[in-house]
Each structure stands twice: as structure tokens, then as C-alpha cells.
Motif scaffolding. Structure first.
Motif, PDB file in Angstrom:
ATOM      1  N   ASP A   1     -45.118 -65.603 -10.380  1.00  6.84           N
ATOM      2  CA  ASP A   1     -45.705 -64.848  -9.270  1.00  6.84           C
ATOM      3  C   ASP A   1     -47.111 -64.337  -9.587  1.00  6.84           C
ATOM      4  O   ASP A   1     -47.621 -63.434  -8.929  1.00  6.84           O
TER       5      ASP A   1
ATOM      6  N   VAL B   1     -51.231 -63.900 -10.132  1.00 10.06           N
ATOM      7  CA  VAL B   1     -52.413 -64.000  -9.277  1.00 10.06           C
ATOM      8  C   VAL B   1     -53.654 -64.042 -10.170  1.00 10.06           C
ATOM      9  O   VAL B   1     -53.774 -63.246 -11.103  1.00 10.06           O
TER      10      VAL B   1
ATOM     11  N   HIS C   1     -52.659 -67.721  -6.014  1.00  9.13           N
ATOM     12  CA  HIS C   1     -51.288 -67.241  -6.225  1.00  9.13           C
ATOM     13  C   HIS C   1     -50.355 -68.332  -6.712  1.00  9.13           C
ATOM     14  O   HIS C   1     -50.375 -69.448  -6.183  1.00  9.13           O
TER      15      HIS C   1
END
Length: 146
Positions: A42, A44, A62
Motif C-alpha cells: 500500500d 506511496v 500508489h
């Protein structure tokens, strides 16, 4: 790609600083798979933070697909990287590195990017956030042929 990471860490380092070092080492080695393996699913990447030529919306890149596409658009087009970290501040699960990333681009161009590079890791030591604070115009003003 040449490998040059200027770093003078003591043996025992906080996890975020270790992850940052591994990231820089993978980038200088041109090891896309190794670099992607450093990120949580997950994660970024905001490099640079905010809207830029690499991220028009400024929302960041992302997950594995977005971060892989970021590599292809940016890192993958650089012939050689040099990282010089002048200072590093670790706190909690994050580290803020102050330094210069020198990129050698096709056509014999060199660009020096001064910035603050912030990494946050999870409990497993995987990067969940990489945020690079640097100014495009300032970096481009250093572009020169070598």
C-alpha cells in the motif's frame, strides 16, 4: 549504472534509515525488482511532493503498479545516479535525509537535485511512504553537459 552512495552510518541504524539506504543502493545499481521489493503493497511515492512533470495531479504513485510505472518514467531513464547524504534525522518510523541526488542523463547531461527525502516504514521495515521535497526549477537550473 554505476553505484555510488556516499554514506557514513554506524552499524546499528533505525529501520527507516536502513530502508532509505537500501533504496538508494538499489537505484544506483539499476535494480528495479530489488527496489520494488522494499515497498509495502500500500506504499506511496511522492517524488517530488505535489504536482510535477512526473505526477500531474500531485497525488503520488500508489501501490506496486504505480511505483513500478514511476520507475519506468523516471529512474529507468537515468544512466547513472550518485547520492550524497549530508545529514539524516531519524525519528520513530521515519527518516529525513538531506542531500543531493546527481543524475546523469542521456546525451551527456548532469542534473544536481538538492532536497529532503523522507521515508516512513512499517513494522516489517518496508517503505510505506517515500516523499521527496525538491524544486524542479532549481534542479533544472543545474543541468549541464559533462
Amino acid at each position: 549504472m554505476g553505484v555510488e552512495v556516499s554514506w557514513d552510518p554506524a552499524e546499528e541504524q533505525p529501520p527507516a534509515r536502513q530502508a532509505a539506504y537500501r533504496s538508494m543502493t538499489a537505484v544506483t545499481a539499476g535494480d528495479k525488482d530489488g527496489w520494488l521489493a522494499l515497498f509495502a503493497p500500500d506504499a506511496v511515492v511522492e517524488d517530488p511532493v505535489g504536482p510535477s512533470m512526473f505526477d500531474e495531479t500531485g497525488a503520488g504513485h500508489h501501490g506496486p503498479d504505480g511505483i513500478s510505472a514511476f520507475w519506468d518514467k523516471t529512474i529507468g531513464n537515468v544512466e547513472k545516479f550518485e547520492f550524497v547524504i549530508r545529514d539524516s534525522h531519524a525519528a520513530g518510523s521515519e527518516v529525513a535525509n538531506v542531500g543531493t541526488i546527481t543524475t546523469f542523463l542521456p546525451g551527456g547531461y548532469r542534473v544536481d537535485t538538492d532536497g529532503v527525502f523522507v521515508y516512513r516504514v512499517n513494522d516489517a521495515g518496508l517503505i510505506v511512504s517515500m516523499r521527496a521535497f525538491w524544486e524542479t526549477e532549481r534542479a533544472m537550473a543545474t543541468a549541464r553537459q559533462v
